[in-house]
Design an enzyme around this catalytic site. Structure first.
Site, PDB file in Angstrom:
ATOM      1  N   CYS A   1       6.590 -22.615   8.087  1.00 10.53           N
ATOM      2  CA  CYS A   1       5.737 -22.012   7.091  1.00 10.53           C
ATOM      3  C   CYS A   1       5.147 -20.743   7.954  1.00 10.53           C
ATOM      4  O   CYS A   1       4.577 -20.847   8.930  1.00 10.53           O
ATOM      5  CB  CYS A   1       4.926 -22.948   6.399  1.00 10.53           C
ATOM      6  SG  CYS A   1       5.326 -23.895   5.206  1.00 10.53           S
TER       7      CYS A   1
ATOM      8  N   TYR B   1      -0.308 -50.109 -12.298  1.00  6.57           N
ATOM      9  CA  TYR B   1       0.702 -50.787 -12.058  1.00  6.57           C
ATOM     10  C   TYR B   1       1.050 -52.185 -13.011  1.00  6.57           C
ATOM     11  O   TYR B   1       2.061 -52.094 -13.482  1.00  6.57           O
ATOM     12  CB  TYR B   1       1.027 -51.123 -10.768  1.00  6.57           C
ATOM     13  CG  TYR B   1       1.642 -49.851  -9.806  1.00  6.57           C
ATOM     14  CD1 TYR B   1       2.879 -49.502  -9.776  1.00  6.57           C
ATOM     15  CD2 TYR B   1       0.704 -49.316  -8.914  1.00  6.57           C
ATOM     16  CE1 TYR B   1       3.339 -48.345  -9.052  1.00  6.57           C
ATOM     17  CE2 TYR B   1       0.860 -48.114  -8.374  1.00  6.57           C
ATOM     18  CZ  TYR B   1       2.518 -47.428  -8.162  1.00  6.57           C
ATOM     19  OH  TYR B   1       3.021 -46.386  -7.787  1.00  6.57           O
TER      20      TYR B   1
ATOM     21  N   ASP C   1      28.134 -33.692  -6.247  1.00  6.08           N
ATOM     22  CA  ASP C   1      28.675 -32.506  -5.782  1.00  6.08           C
ATOM     23  C   ASP C   1      27.746 -31.963  -4.616  1.00  6.08           C
ATOM     24  O   ASP C   1      28.151 -31.097  -3.803  1.00  6.08           O
ATOM     25  CB  ASP C   1      28.535 -31.526  -7.049  1.00  6.08           C
ATOM     26  CG  ASP C   1      29.136 -30.331  -6.899  1.00  6.08           C
ATOM     27  OD1 ASP C   1      30.291 -30.383  -6.606  1.00  6.08           O
ATOM     28  OD2 ASP C   1      28.706 -29.242  -7.231  1.00  6.08           O
TER      29      ASP C   1
ATOM     30  N   CYS D   1       4.949 -30.138  13.107  1.00  8.32           N
ATOM     31  CA  CYS D   1       6.199 -29.599  12.339  1.00  8.32           C
ATOM     32  C   CYS D   1       6.863 -29.190  13.494  1.00  8.32           C
ATOM     33  O   CYS D   1       8.210 -29.072  13.481  1.00  8.32           O
ATOM     34  CB  CYS D   1       5.475 -28.626  11.407  1.00  8.32           C
ATOM     35  SG  CYS D   1       4.888 -29.118   9.993  1.00  8.32           S
TER      36      CYS D   1
ATOM     37  N   HIS E   1      20.449 -26.511  -7.786  1.00  6.20           N
ATOM     38  CA  HIS E   1      21.899 -27.023  -8.259  1.00  6.20           C
ATOM     39  C   HIS E   1      21.944 -26.973  -9.718  1.00  6.20           C
ATOM     40  O   HIS E   1      21.143 -27.375 -10.373  1.00  6.20           O
ATOM     41  CB  HIS E   1      22.371 -28.285  -7.711  1.00  6.20           C
ATOM     42  CG  HIS E   1      23.786 -28.707  -7.544  1.00  6.20           C
ATOM     43  ND1 HIS E   1      24.258 -28.817  -9.067  1.00  6.20           N
ATOM     44  CD2 HIS E   1      24.692 -28.519  -7.051  1.00  6.20           C
ATOM     45  CE1 HIS E   1      25.724 -29.070  -8.809  1.00  6.20           C
ATOM     46  NE2 HIS E   1      25.922 -28.860  -7.421  1.00  6.20           N
TER      47      HIS E   1
HETATM   48 FE1  FES Z   1       5.170 -26.221   6.540  1.00 10.06          FE
HETATM   49 FE2  FES Z   1       4.567 -26.741   8.976  1.00 10.06          FE
HETATM   50  S1  FES Z   1       3.250 -27.023   7.124  1.00 10.06           S
HETATM   51  S2  FES Z   1       6.469 -25.892   8.286  1.00 10.06           S
END
Ligand code: FES
Length: 398
Positions: free
Chosen positions: A366, A86, A346, A374, A193
């Site tokens: 996932c 840094y 946009d 998650c 995009h």
């Molecule tokens: Fe991707 Fe949990 S690791 S939804």
């Protein structure tokens, strides 16, 4: 088209604000918050220790055995070396400066084209340095906004980056009531995009001009993005294919015949990550006789340590020279390029006019996700964004 709308359309709101003193003060109270999520970077070398500690103990970002002990140990061992880096880029990360510049330009443009949701105000929520998620969400509640758009500044979604920032929001509301007077919605990915591809293409064009004409068409465009542990890829993280989509869109916008490849940088630790690594690729291409390269950081919207130090100093100034590359350039990040501001505007304007609060893509885990965090975070956002009535679509003026 958006640019011309923005240039010519001074809203009634702004005229009113300019004309009346006290009324103008009231008018300036933000109605719509644009909450810009990113990892952040230490503004001073004093922040480096805390920054590394937070990264190394964030299980969404990185998973280590006995993380609560090993993470802080790795962070403290690396602090001095990272502080030195840094110092070599001027003493701190410019991410906050760029995010504030982008936020200011974005909200000015939104005020011009979306009078119904104006005034817009940008807020910054960083994951590993201030301003942290908690302070930012407390502030927007205090400001009395009616609408909050959570806008990831990682255009390509990964459970390790945007996912981690969103989990921090879910954590903040664990012990606190979600304000029922704010309508929340989120933009968690926008890597395809067309204007994003266009700004990267502009950044590449700027660098192509620096090569002699007789080699310009043969310059190899090396897109580089932060790598990801293979474990995360095998779980089904969408990041690799979303980054690839931005690469394809950029090459389409560039419209040249230059060859290109996507490579991955900034691996940490001994476990296998997504390859080929950027430094290995530079050396390998030098051996193959490729002597002209442009590095394009494709997954970050502003300059940071990985562009200013890893790419500019370690790879362009040092490694490429040692490897025998004749000319290597590094494309600038989007930063405050006008096309980039147009792209962000946009994305937000389309989101507001769609009336969408949370995407099904985000709510889908996932395939091999086993994280309870998650699961609960997605449930939280389903509720947060659907708590209120479906947001009213907001259309741009023309
Ligand atoms: Fe991707 Fe949990 S690791 S939804």
């Amino acid at each position: 088209m958006l640019a011309s709308i923005c240039r010519t359309n001074l809203t009634k709101l702004q005229r009113g604000a300019a004309a009346f003193g006290t009324a103008a003060e009231e008018i300036r109270k933000p109605k719509t918050a644009i909450v810009m999520l990113n990892m952040g970077g230490p503004e001073t070398v004093d922040q480096v220790g805390g920054y590394l500690h937070r990264i190394m103990t964030d299980r969404d970002m990185i998973q280590l055995p006995v993380q609560s002990k090993l993470g802080p140990w790795i962070a403290s061992r690396r602090t001095e070396e990272v502080q030195k880096k840094y110092n070599e880029i001027g003493g701190g990360s410019p991410i906050l400066k760029w995010t504030n510049t982008q936020g200011k330009l974005l909200t000015e443009m939104l005020d011009r084209i979306l009078p119904d949701s104006a005034p817009h105000k940008h807020y910054v929520a960083f994951r590993y340095v201030p301003p942290f998620t908690e302070e930012t969400f407390a502030q927007l509640e205090k400001d009395g906004v009616e609408r909050a758009v959570i806008f990831s500044q990682y255009p390509q979604y990964s459970c390790a980056t945007t996912g981690s920032s969103l989990n921090a929001i879910a954590d903040f509301y664990k012990n606190r009531n979600v304000p029922s007077n704010i309508t929340f919605s989120m933009i968690e990915r926008w890597g395809n995009h067309p204007l994003l591809g266009k700004v990267f293409a502009e950044r590449i064009r700027d660098k192509l001009q620096l090569f002699p004409e007789n080699v310009r068409d043969d310059v190899l465009v090396l897109f580089t993005a932060h790598s990801l542990p293979l474990k995360a890829v095998s779980r089904g993280d969408t990041y690799p294919h979303e980054v690839s989509a931005t690469v394809s869109s950029t090459m389409q916008q560039l419209g040249t015949r230059n060859p290109h490849r996507l490579v991955w940088q900034s691996k940490v630790g001994p476990l296998p990550w997504l390859q080929p690594y950027t430094d290995d690729a530079i050396k390998a291409y030098a051996k193959q006789g490729r002597k002209h390269l442009i590095l394009v950081p494709i997954a970050f919207v502003n300059e940071h340590i990985e562009t200013l130090h890893e790419l500019d100093i370690e790879y362009c100034d040092e490694l490429a020279k040692e490897a025998g590359i004749e000319q290597i350039e590094r494309a600038a990040a989007p930063n405050d390029h006008p096309i980039f501001i147009e792209a962000m505007t946009d994305v937000v304007a389309q989101h507001l006019s769609s009336g969408q609060h949370v995407s099904k893509q985000f709510l889908t885990r996932c395939p091999h996700c086993v994280s309870a965090r998650c699961h609960s975070s997605k449930e939280f956002f389903k509720k947060l964004c659907n708590n209120n009535e479906k947001p009213e679509p907001i259309a741009a003026t023309s």
